[in-house]
Scaffold this motif. Structure first.
Motif, PDB file in Angstrom:
ATOM      1  N   ARG A 360       0.210   7.166 -42.116  1.00 37.67           N
ATOM      2  CA  ARG A 360       1.353   6.410 -42.636  1.00 37.67           C
ATOM      3  C   ARG A 360       2.656   7.148 -42.353  1.00 37.67           C
ATOM      4  O   ARG A 360       3.658   6.543 -41.939  1.00 37.67           O
ATOM      5  CB  ARG A 360       1.187   6.188 -44.140  1.00 37.67           C
ATOM      6  N   GLU A 361       2.664   8.472 -42.553  1.00 34.87           N
ATOM      7  CA  GLU A 361       3.875   9.249 -42.331  1.00 34.87           C
ATOM      8  C   GLU A 361       4.313   9.188 -40.871  1.00 34.87           C
ATOM      9  O   GLU A 361       5.512   9.097 -40.561  1.00 34.87           O
ATOM     10  CB  GLU A 361       3.657  10.704 -42.751  1.00 34.87           C
ATOM     11  N   GLU A 362       3.352   9.204 -39.960  1.00 31.86           N
ATOM     12  CA  GLU A 362       3.695   9.127 -38.536  1.00 31.86           C
ATOM     13  C   GLU A 362       4.270   7.761 -38.182  1.00 31.86           C
ATOM     14  O   GLU A 362       5.238   7.646 -37.424  1.00 31.86           O
ATOM     15  CB  GLU A 362       2.442   9.402 -37.690  1.00 31.86           C
ATOM     16  N   LEU A 363       3.682   6.701 -38.738  1.00 29.64           N
ATOM     17  CA  LEU A 363       4.163   5.352 -38.424  1.00 29.64           C
ATOM     18  C   LEU A 363       5.572   5.125 -38.936  1.00 29.64           C
ATOM     19  O   LEU A 363       6.377   4.425 -38.291  1.00 29.64           O
ATOM     20  CB  LEU A 363       3.212   4.306 -39.017  1.00 29.64           C
ATOM     21  N   LEU A 364       5.910   5.686 -40.104  1.00 25.50           N
ATOM     22  CA  LEU A 364       7.246   5.464 -40.661  1.00 25.50           C
ATOM     23  C   LEU A 364       8.326   6.183 -39.863  1.00 25.50           C
ATOM     24  O   LEU A 364       9.524   5.984 -40.125  1.00 25.50           O
ATOM     25  CB  LEU A 364       7.282   5.925 -42.127  1.00 25.50           C
ATOM     26  N   GLN A 365       7.946   6.971 -38.894  1.00 23.02           N
ATOM     27  CA  GLN A 365       8.913   7.608 -37.991  1.00 23.02           C
ATOM     28  C   GLN A 365       9.088   6.807 -36.702  1.00 23.02           C
ATOM     29  O   GLN A 365       9.882   7.195 -35.834  1.00 23.02           O
ATOM     30  CB  GLN A 365       8.455   9.043 -37.649  1.00 23.02           C
ATOM     31  N   ARG A 367       9.310   2.950 -34.328  1.00 28.25           N
ATOM     32  CA  ARG A 367       9.926   1.616 -34.297  1.00 28.25           C
ATOM     33  C   ARG A 367       8.941   0.659 -33.631  1.00 28.25           C
ATOM     34  O   ARG A 367       7.973   1.078 -32.983  1.00 28.25           O
ATOM     35  CB  ARG A 367      11.250   1.657 -33.534  1.00 28.25           C
ATOM     36  N   ILE A 368       9.217  -0.636 -33.790  1.00 26.35           N
ATOM     37  CA  ILE A 368       8.305  -1.651 -33.245  1.00 26.35           C
ATOM     38  C   ILE A 368       8.049  -1.453 -31.752  1.00 26.35           C
ATOM     39  O   ILE A 368       6.902  -1.504 -31.299  1.00 26.35           O
ATOM     40  CB  ILE A 368       8.843  -3.066 -33.541  1.00 26.35           C
ATOM     41  N   PRO A 369       9.072  -1.241 -30.920  1.00 22.32           N
ATOM     42  CA  PRO A 369       8.801  -1.072 -29.479  1.00 22.32           C
ATOM     43  C   PRO A 369       7.899   0.118 -29.162  1.00 22.32           C
ATOM     44  O   PRO A 369       7.297   0.160 -28.091  1.00 22.32           O
ATOM     45  CB  PRO A 369      10.208  -0.888 -28.876  1.00 22.32           C
ATOM     46  N   ASP A 370       7.797   1.113 -30.080  1.00 21.04           N
ATOM     47  CA  ASP A 370       6.904   2.243 -29.830  1.00 21.04           C
ATOM     48  C   ASP A 370       5.444   1.835 -29.911  1.00 21.04           C
ATOM     49  O   ASP A 370       4.567   2.522 -29.364  1.00 21.04           O
ATOM     50  CB  ASP A 370       7.163   3.358 -30.860  1.00 21.04           C
ATOM     51  N   LEU A 371       5.152   0.708 -30.574  1.00 20.67           N
ATOM     52  CA  LEU A 371       3.770   0.287 -30.808  1.00 20.67           C
ATOM     53  C   LEU A 371       3.386  -0.963 -30.038  1.00 20.67           C
ATOM     54  O   LEU A 371       2.226  -1.137 -29.664  1.00 20.67           O
ATOM     55  CB  LEU A 371       3.556   0.048 -32.316  1.00 20.67           C
ATOM     56  N   ASP A 372       4.352  -1.877 -29.815  1.00 26.54           N
ATOM     57  CA  ASP A 372       4.069  -3.111 -29.071  1.00 26.54           C
ATOM     58  C   ASP A 372       4.217  -2.823 -27.577  1.00 26.54           C
ATOM     59  O   ASP A 372       5.316  -2.581 -27.085  1.00 26.54           O
ATOM     60  CB  ASP A 372       5.023  -4.217 -29.513  1.00 26.54           C
ATOM     61  N   ALA A 373       3.102  -2.868 -26.861  1.00 29.87           N
ATOM     62  CA  ALA A 373       3.127  -2.519 -25.432  1.00 29.87           C
ATOM     63  C   ALA A 373       3.889  -3.540 -24.609  1.00 29.87           C
ATOM     64  O   ALA A 373       4.310  -3.241 -23.487  1.00 29.87           O
ATOM     65  CB  ALA A 373       1.683  -2.397 -24.920  1.00 29.87           C
TER      66      ALA A 373
END
Length: 854
Positions: A360-365, A367-373
């Motif tokens: 959770r701590e890593e995800l809160l750092q 943004r959406i473009p970092d995860l949506d390929a």
């Protein structure tokens, strides 16, 4: 005046945390704008804008503030109570949203009062207290030391005086404005003071809060508002009035209230919560001494009390709802995001952490473009633009795990336009679904190949089935014609033999012959009807009919058999609309099936034919036809199978009473085709009631009864009124020709014979006939074409043409009417029925004036 601010922002409003103070200041500016709207009659604030501001304050401010408190004293009681106040704020905003639609004026008034109370009770009390604790912690104090220092600061009379003034602001501001306006208009100060006092009294009485003042000597009431009176009435207390003492106002708590009053005298203004245990209510109190200018001792003690019992219940419910929502998000199999308008993640649920491989701590750092390929530059702004236009969006994309692998997801997104935009996203892992989809597509390709191979075989089978269906239809029509034609000869010859005079023994033989003929005809009709039903070829006619006459005809057909068994047979027909349309033949057939069975299985008592109206609509009626008897009855376990084809109560019934077991099955099918159903009730040894329902349309014109009715002996009337009328009989069977001629002669009518359709057209061209009896199936030219050609002759435009044929289906009747015939008589023809039909048609033709020749 336009710059008036009831609450000009000052350092006394600050809690010492700049980020939170800035948000508080924005809310106070909104409150001042509402106050100016009320006092100066400025242009109204837009309700939608106000609600958006409150929602934005709720989402962003609460998240910011709760994050500060949680960081300094997590899970402390102060933090939980503070969160409960936030949840109550959310409920109030929801209530204002609903109120905006129902009462806009009340909406702005409630908004002013609510925000004033929020400023006083929450910002200047709760927030300031917690802020002072945080500042103490930042100064290096321990939590108990920081809390003690905050309580000392908060206990100052200055803060409590602000709280008291703010709690009454909303009501008193209007009074102050009226005083200012009246001073400008030059009124006397005394008049304004009196008016202000009256306004103040009215204001306090209109408040839902409980307001009163007490004398400082014995604490007796010196002033009270209507809210306090109504509260005491609701709680069942004695009526309150000036001079009432604490023991009378709050029974059992007199000493507690005296202690509270003494505290106000000694310490000054304060606020607290107070439990009324007997009433199970909770009050929030603001108690203060009222001290005039230049005085050191108070005049009286003022109390402002608000019943927050329901608020506490709502807070608990909201807290439970909040925890339930959090539990759902934590346990759902779908991933969840909450991000801001810039695409930064603000919250995620455990499922997404598990699916993505991030903590959770890593995800809160991220943004959406970092995860949506599939996210391209400007992706977030494009999504927000789309959501603002459409409300929500659903699409499929690929997400990137922490280890770099990709996984397909189905995304459902909702956007909230507050604090720069808030995005709420649910994501479902569709890896398994995509695999299934690929397998399905492969299977579909194989299936299409298989279907293509089977198509040719199905075409061949379809052609064969259609050919077989046509052959079956043709066979049924031919079978009906070929069997009914000799039956017509049998019944006709039996009638002629009986007419010549016979012995009683011979009459008995003829009775048995006619019964056998009738039984054979019934079997033929049943088999043909069942075949048509199973082939979905049975058609229901729709013509004008008379329900009462229909029941009387059925009763008359069975009356002689009922009398022979000493049974009472009668009809019960309540008043019905005279304009109805349906299929009289099928209704009569169903009733005859029921009535014949009742007559067969009843040895004594009565049989009743009845019709009732179950439902009336503008275009149609649902009628219930029933036949009740006092016969042998049917076991309950047998009833469900009675309406199946070839079923009877038991084998002994078949041996004793006969029958094919088709009548009830056909009746149910007919009822269903007429928009109804069928069933039965029975008591063994006491009798049965068989019923069916049918939906009949209302006719556009009144239905005329047949004249003469079926019960009238038509032959003498024919001889009296139409003797010598000349008829043409088109019939290819010599025996039926002979019988028809003899029957017509008995009725006083004369006739010419045509052996086929060609002769019928020629004779009609050469002679004038008053009526034509036309068979359908004849050599050289059938009856349908012959009727069409005769109708084209000028002199036969209105001459009645009756089909007298062994083709007995509804579609046959429609074909006859379409060819220009007037009516339809089915073979075998009963002489009485033939005479009645001839009398009706000739009477109608006699009463209809001839159209002038053109």
């Amino acid at each position: 005046m336009n710059a008036v601010e009831i609450f000009p922002w000052s350092e006394s409003f600050n809690i010492g945390l700049p980020a939170i103070d800035a948000q508080h200041q924005h809310l106070v500016e909104l409150l001042n704008a509402l106050a100016r709207q009320s006092i100066l009659q400025e242009q109204r604030l837009d309700a939608e804008q106000l609600l958006q501001e409150l929602v934005a304050y709720t989402v962003y401010h609460f998240q910011t503030e709760e994050g500060v408190w949680h960081a300094h004293f997590p899970d402390n009681e102060l933090e939980r109570l503070h969160r409960a106040e936030h949840e109550a704020f959310i409920l109030k905003v929801q209530a204002l949203t609903a109120e905006r639609q129902s009462d806009p004026e009340l909406f702005f008034a409630d908004a002013r009062a609510f925000l004033t109370q929020w400023l006083a009770a929450h910002i200047l009390q709760s927030d300031r207290n917690l802020g002072l604790i945080v500042l103490g912690l930042q100064d290096g104090l321990s939590f108990p030391e920081a809390r003690l220092r905050a309580e000392k600061i908060m206990s100052s009379s200055h803060r409590l005086l602000i709280s008291l003034v703010l709690s009454t602001y909303e009501k008193l501001s209007g009074v102050a404005l009226e005083l200012m306006r009246e001073i400008e208009q030059g009124k006397q100060i005394g008049e304004k003071l009196a008016y202000s006092q009256a306004q103040l009294k009215a204001t306090l009485d209109s408040s839902s809060d409980l307001v009163w003042t007490v004398d400082i000597d014995n604490f007796a009431l010196t002033m009270l508002n209507r809210g306090l009176q109504q509260y005491c009435e609701r709680q069942g207390h004695p009526p309150v009035a000036l001079g009432t003492l604490p023991e009378a106002l709050f029974p059992g708590q007199a000493e507690i209230w005296r202690a509270l009053y003494r505290r106000a005298i000694s310490e000054g203004a304060f606020s607290c919560e107070h439990e009324l245990l007997a009433e199970q209510r909770t009050l929030v109190l603001s108690i203060a001494p009222v001290i005039g200018e230049g005085r050191s001792t108070p005049y009286c003690i003022a109390v402002f009390a608000r019943d927050i019992t329901n608020n506490r219940r709502i807070e608990r419910a909201l807290r439970n709802s909040y925890e339930s929502l959090r539990s759902i998000l934590d346990t759902t199999l779908d991933g969840f995001w909450h991000s801001d308008g810039e695409g930064r993640l603000l919250e995620v649920n455990p499922t997404y952490c598990q699916l993505s491989g991030y903590s959770r701590e890593e995800l809160l750092q991220l943004r959406i473009p970092d995860l949506d390929a599939n996210a391209q530059p400007g992706f977030v702004n494009e999504r927000i633009d789309y959501l603002m236009a459409h409300g929500r969006e659903q699409f499929e994309t690929l997400h990137r795990r922490k280890d770099g692998s990709l996984w397909p997801v189905e995304v459902s997104t909702t956007y909230l336009a507050v604090d720069g935009g808030q995005i709420f996203v649910f994501m479902r892992d569709i890896s398994a679904r995509n695999r299934s989809k690929a397998e399905l597509e492969q299977y579909q390709q194989q299936l299409e190949q298989l279907v293509e191979k089977r198509t040719q075989a199905l075409v061949v089978a379809k052609d064969a089935a259609e050919a077989a269906n046509r052959a079956k239809s043709s066979f049924l029509a031919n079978m009906s014609h070929e069997i009914r034609t000799p039956l017509n000869a049998i019944s006709g010859m039996a009638h002629l033999i009986r007419r010549e005079g016979i012995s009683a023994r011979q009459a008995g033989y003829l009775d048995k012959l006619e019964d056998a003929s009738s039984h054979l005809l019934n079997i033929i009709n049943a088999v043909l009807d069942l075949s048509k039903i199973e082939a979905d070829k049975l058609l229901i006619d729709e013509i004008d009919l008379n329900i009462g006459q229909l029941l009387e005809i059925v009763a008359s057909m069975l009356q002689h058999k009922a009398r022979a068994k000493n049974l009472s047979l009668h009809c019960e027909v309540p008043p019905l609309p005279s304009r109805l349309r349906g299929d009289p033949t099928r209704l009569q057939q169903a009733l005859l099936n029921y009535a014949s069975n009742a007559l067969k299985f009843t040895e004594q008592g009565s049989i009743i034919l009845r019709v009732d109206t179950l439902e009336e609509r503008p275009d149609d009626l649902l009628l219930r036809f029933s036949v009740s008897d006092t016969g042998i009855g049917i076991p309950q376990e047998t009833l469900p199978k009675l309406f199946s084809a070839f079923e009877q109560a038991d084998n002994g019934t078949t041996r004793k009473y006969g029958g094919t077991g088709l009548g009830l099955a056909i009746t149910r099918k007919l009822a269903e085709l007429m928009g109804g159903s069928a069933g039965a009730t029975s008591t063994l040894g006491l009798g049965s009631c068989f019923w069916f329902t049918a939906r009949l349309k209302r006719a556009s014109t009144a239905v005329h009864e047949l004249s003469p009715s079926a019960n009238v002996d038509a032959a003498p009337l024919l001889r009296r009124d139409f003797a010598g009328r000349h008829l043409l009989v088109a019939e290819d069977d010599p025996i039926n020709r002979e019988i028809t001629l003899i029957l017509l002669e008995d009725a006083g009518l004369t006739a010419d014979i045509a052996e086929d359709g060609v002769q019928a057209v020629r004779l009609a061209t050469e002679n004038h006939y008053d009526l034509i009896l036309m068979d359908m199936q004849m050599p050289n030219l059938d009856g349908l074409e012959a009727a069409r050609r005769i109708r084209q002759l000028p002199q036969y435009a209105r001459v009645p043409i009756l089909a007298m044929t062994a083709n007995a289906f509804v579609e046959d009747r429609r074909r006859c009417l379409a060819a220009g015939m007037n009516d339809f008589i089915t073979k075998p023809v009963a002489p009485d029925a033939l005479f009645a039909k001839l009398l009706a048609v000739l009477s109608e033709a006699e009463s209809t004036p001839e159209e002038p020749a053109h």
